[in-house]
Design a protein around this motif. Structure first.
Motif, PDB file in Angstrom:
ATOM      1  N   ARG A 179       0.821  -1.208   0.000  1.00  0.00           N
ATOM      2  CA  ARG A 179       0.000   0.000   0.000  1.00  0.00           C
ATOM      3  C   ARG A 179       0.860   1.265   0.000  1.00  0.00           C
ATOM      4  O   ARG A 179       0.526   2.253  -0.664  1.00  0.00           O
ATOM      5  CB  ARG A 179      -0.948  -0.006   1.210  1.00  0.00           C
ATOM      6  CG  ARG A 179      -2.059  -1.042   1.084  1.00  0.00           C
ATOM      7  CD  ARG A 179      -3.072  -0.941   2.208  1.00  0.00           C
ATOM      8  NE  ARG A 179      -4.114  -1.945   2.077  1.00  0.00           N
ATOM      9  CZ  ARG A 179      -5.190  -1.820   1.316  1.00  0.00           C
ATOM     10  NH1 ARG A 179      -5.362  -0.693   0.623  1.00  0.00           N
ATOM     11  NH2 ARG A 179      -6.085  -2.779   1.245  1.00  0.00           N
ATOM     12  N   VAL A 203       2.122   1.712  -3.558  1.00  0.00           N
ATOM     13  CA  VAL A 203       1.043   2.120  -4.466  1.00  0.00           C
ATOM     14  C   VAL A 203       0.685   3.586  -4.264  1.00  0.00           C
ATOM     15  O   VAL A 203       0.405   4.321  -5.221  1.00  0.00           O
ATOM     16  CB  VAL A 203      -0.197   1.215  -4.255  1.00  0.00           C
ATOM     17  CG1 VAL A 203      -1.424   1.802  -4.939  1.00  0.00           C
ATOM     18  CG2 VAL A 203       0.076  -0.186  -4.792  1.00  0.00           C
ATOM     19  N   GLU A 204       0.700   4.034  -3.026  1.00  0.00           N
ATOM     20  CA  GLU A 204       0.307   5.410  -2.729  1.00  0.00           C
ATOM     21  C   GLU A 204       1.348   6.430  -3.170  1.00  0.00           C
ATOM     22  O   GLU A 204       1.056   7.639  -3.204  1.00  0.00           O
ATOM     23  CB  GLU A 204       0.049   5.550  -1.223  1.00  0.00           C
ATOM     24  CG  GLU A 204      -1.211   4.824  -0.761  1.00  0.00           C
ATOM     25  CD  GLU A 204      -1.351   4.788   0.752  1.00  0.00           C
ATOM     26  OE1 GLU A 204      -0.457   5.348   1.446  1.00  0.00           O
ATOM     27  OE2 GLU A 204      -2.333   4.211   1.243  1.00  0.00           O
ATOM     28  N   GLU A 205       2.533   5.967  -3.552  1.00  0.00           N
ATOM     29  CA  GLU A 205       3.587   6.884  -3.967  1.00  0.00           C
ATOM     30  C   GLU A 205       3.425   7.366  -5.406  1.00  0.00           C
ATOM     31  O   GLU A 205       4.157   8.244  -5.854  1.00  0.00           O
ATOM     32  CB  GLU A 205       4.958   6.213  -3.816  1.00  0.00           C
ATOM     33  CG  GLU A 205       5.399   6.044  -2.372  1.00  0.00           C
ATOM     34  CD  GLU A 205       6.708   5.298  -2.260  1.00  0.00           C
ATOM     35  OE1 GLU A 205       7.211   4.819  -3.308  1.00  0.00           O
ATOM     36  OE2 GLU A 205       7.231   5.193  -1.142  1.00  0.00           O
ATOM     37  N   THR A 206       2.478   6.790  -6.155  1.00  0.00           N
ATOM     38  CA  THR A 206       2.268   7.191  -7.544  1.00  0.00           C
ATOM     39  C   THR A 206       0.788   7.407  -7.813  1.00  0.00           C
ATOM     40  O   THR A 206      -0.066   6.791  -7.169  1.00  0.00           O
ATOM     41  CB  THR A 206       2.822   6.124  -8.513  1.00  0.00           C
ATOM     42  OG1 THR A 206       2.570   6.533  -9.869  1.00  0.00           O
ATOM     43  CG2 THR A 206       2.177   4.767  -8.272  1.00  0.00           C
ATOM     44  N   ASP A 207       0.492   8.280  -8.767  1.00  0.00           N
ATOM     45  CA  ASP A 207      -0.892   8.543  -9.160  1.00  0.00           C
ATOM     46  C   ASP A 207      -1.260   7.814 -10.444  1.00  0.00           C
ATOM     47  O   ASP A 207      -2.412   7.884 -10.892  1.00  0.00           O
ATOM     48  CB  ASP A 207      -1.107  10.053  -9.371  1.00  0.00           C
ATOM     49  CG  ASP A 207      -0.982  10.839  -8.074  1.00  0.00           C
ATOM     50  OD1 ASP A 207      -1.366  10.300  -7.023  1.00  0.00           O
ATOM     51  OD2 ASP A 207      -0.488  11.987  -8.118  1.00  0.00           O
ATOM     52  N   PRO A 237      -2.234   4.706 -12.562  1.00  0.00           N
ATOM     53  CA  PRO A 237      -2.773   3.359 -12.354  1.00  0.00           C
ATOM     54  C   PRO A 237      -1.870   2.243 -12.878  1.00  0.00           C
ATOM     55  O   PRO A 237      -1.726   1.204 -12.228  1.00  0.00           O
ATOM     56  CB  PRO A 237      -4.108   3.400 -13.108  1.00  0.00           C
ATOM     57  CG  PRO A 237      -4.508   4.843 -13.071  1.00  0.00           C
ATOM     58  CD  PRO A 237      -3.224   5.586 -13.219  1.00  0.00           C
ATOM     59  N   GLU A 274       1.380   2.243 -13.174  1.00  0.00           N
ATOM     60  CA  GLU A 274       2.534   2.114 -12.282  1.00  0.00           C
ATOM     61  C   GLU A 274       2.111   1.476 -10.959  1.00  0.00           C
ATOM     62  O   GLU A 274       2.870   0.716 -10.358  1.00  0.00           O
ATOM     63  CB  GLU A 274       3.164   3.485 -12.045  1.00  0.00           C
ATOM     64  CG  GLU A 274       4.373   3.477 -11.122  1.00  0.00           C
ATOM     65  CD  GLU A 274       5.519   2.621 -11.615  1.00  0.00           C
ATOM     66  OE1 GLU A 274       6.360   2.224 -10.774  1.00  0.00           O
ATOM     67  OE2 GLU A 274       5.583   2.345 -12.832  1.00  0.00           O
ATOM     68  N   LYS A 275       0.911   1.779 -10.497  1.00  0.00           N
ATOM     69  CA  LYS A 275       0.404   1.146  -9.284  1.00  0.00           C
ATOM     70  C   LYS A 275       0.336  -0.367  -9.463  1.00  0.00           C
ATOM     71  O   LYS A 275       0.706  -1.133  -8.565  1.00  0.00           O
ATOM     72  CB  LYS A 275      -0.977   1.698  -8.931  1.00  0.00           C
ATOM     73  CG  LYS A 275      -0.972   3.126  -8.433  1.00  0.00           C
ATOM     74  CD  LYS A 275      -2.369   3.576  -8.012  1.00  0.00           C
ATOM     75  CE  LYS A 275      -2.327   4.998  -7.467  1.00  0.00           C
ATOM     76  NZ  LYS A 275      -3.633   5.453  -6.972  1.00  0.00           N
ATOM     77  N   ARG A 314       3.795  -1.874  -9.410  1.00  0.00           N
ATOM     78  CA  ARG A 314       4.320  -1.906  -8.045  1.00  0.00           C
ATOM     79  C   ARG A 314       3.665  -2.997  -7.212  1.00  0.00           C
ATOM     80  O   ARG A 314       4.310  -3.595  -6.351  1.00  0.00           O
ATOM     81  CB  ARG A 314       4.134  -0.543  -7.378  1.00  0.00           C
ATOM     82  CG  ARG A 314       5.002   0.536  -8.013  1.00  0.00           C
ATOM     83  CD  ARG A 314       4.927   1.839  -7.256  1.00  0.00           C
ATOM     84  NE  ARG A 314       5.773   2.850  -7.884  1.00  0.00           N
ATOM     85  CZ  ARG A 314       6.220   3.936  -7.266  1.00  0.00           C
ATOM     86  NH1 ARG A 314       5.920   4.149  -5.997  1.00  0.00           N
ATOM     87  NH2 ARG A 314       6.974   4.805  -7.908  1.00  0.00           N
ATOM     88  N   MET A 315       2.392  -3.251  -7.456  1.00  0.00           N
ATOM     89  CA  MET A 315       1.725  -4.340  -6.747  1.00  0.00           C
ATOM     90  C   MET A 315       2.416  -5.670  -7.027  1.00  0.00           C
ATOM     91  O   MET A 315       2.737  -6.427  -6.110  1.00  0.00           O
ATOM     92  CB  MET A 315       0.251  -4.424  -7.148  1.00  0.00           C
ATOM     93  CG  MET A 315      -0.635  -3.374  -6.523  1.00  0.00           C
ATOM     94  SD  MET A 315      -2.402  -3.653  -6.851  1.00  0.00           S
ATOM     95  CE  MET A 315      -2.686  -5.137  -5.863  1.00  0.00           C
ATOM     96  N   VAL A 369      -7.463  -0.382  -8.001  1.00  0.00           N
ATOM     97  CA  VAL A 369      -6.506   0.111  -8.998  1.00  0.00           C
ATOM     98  C   VAL A 369      -7.087  -0.008 -10.404  1.00  0.00           C
ATOM     99  O   VAL A 369      -6.959   0.908 -11.226  1.00  0.00           O
ATOM    100  CB  VAL A 369      -5.169  -0.657  -8.893  1.00  0.00           C
ATOM    101  CG1 VAL A 369      -4.245  -0.302 -10.060  1.00  0.00           C
ATOM    102  CG2 VAL A 369      -4.485  -0.353  -7.562  1.00  0.00           C
TER     103      VAL A 369
END
Length: 205
Positions: free
Chosen positions: A82, A85-89, A91, A93-94, A97-98, A145
């Motif tokens: 989490r 994921v919260e470090e980028t806006d 989707p 890239e989220k 990262r997941m 996401v």
């Protein structure tokens, strides 16, 4: 590892009782040294200096203690993901990262201590409540996401959201589940990037 999770684990007594924290901390150390399967509640009682009956005031079984420890481990993984994921806006890239952080965190927590891995293996094999709750939260995060990506126009909208979520989770699962992860260890370095790229191509509008 010593932080007590808020997951609905089968425990007794006051939820924030410091004795429960003490039992979980001591059990974590004991399981790490001797292994989960080889340890009994009587062993824990002797190691902690409590009576077995006193431990049963806080946990109904050895599995309940194991579930608390397992839930704490899973909470660490989820917190890492989490935060990433919260470090980028973005989707896309989220999603990348997941895949990456779930794999890295799972490897770190499940394989840095082979004895504690016994708990994770038992949890996955017997589908403990802590594992079910964790998998549900992972799928909810993934769905959020995907939904965000659809709202921004980055992801396609034709596939039903629940179907897309379930399918992508199945792609991720070999690197989340400890029983499956041990058989995918050799590909764990490259798989997150390759699989997330493949999934993102399939999500292209």
């Amino acid at each position: 590892m010593e932080k007590v999770t808020r997951s609905p684990i089968a425990a007794r007594g006051p939820a924030d009782h410091e004795v429960r924290n003490q039992i979980v901390a001591a059990a974590t150390e004991h399981f790490s040294r001797y292994g989960y399967e080889k340890t009994t509640v009587s062993d824990l009682a002797r190691a902690i200096g409590f009576s077995k009956a006193y431990i049963y005031k806080f946990f109904e079984s050895k599995q309940a203690i194991g579930e608390m420890i397992c839930a704490n481990c899973l909470h660490e993984i989820e917190s890492d993901v989490r935060a990433a994921v919260e470090e980028t806006d973005l989707p896309a890239e989220k999603l990348r990262r997941m895949f990456k952080v779930f794999t890295e965190a799972s490897l770190r927590l499940f394989f840095r201590d082979r004895k504690l891995y016994d708990i994770a293996a038992s949890a996955a094999t017997e589908n403990w409540q802590a594992v079910q709750a964790y998998e549900a939260r992972v799928q909810k995060l993934l769905q959020d996401v995907l939904q965000e990506g659809r709202q921004t126009g980055d992801f396609e909208r034709k596939t039903p959201l629940d179907e897309a979520t379930a399918a992508i989770y199945l792609v991720m699962r070999p690197y989340l589940n400890p029983l499956l992860l041990q058989y995918n260890f050799d590909s764990a370095d490259v798989a997150p990037a390759q699989l997330s790229s493949l999934v993102l191509r399939s999500l292209s509008p």
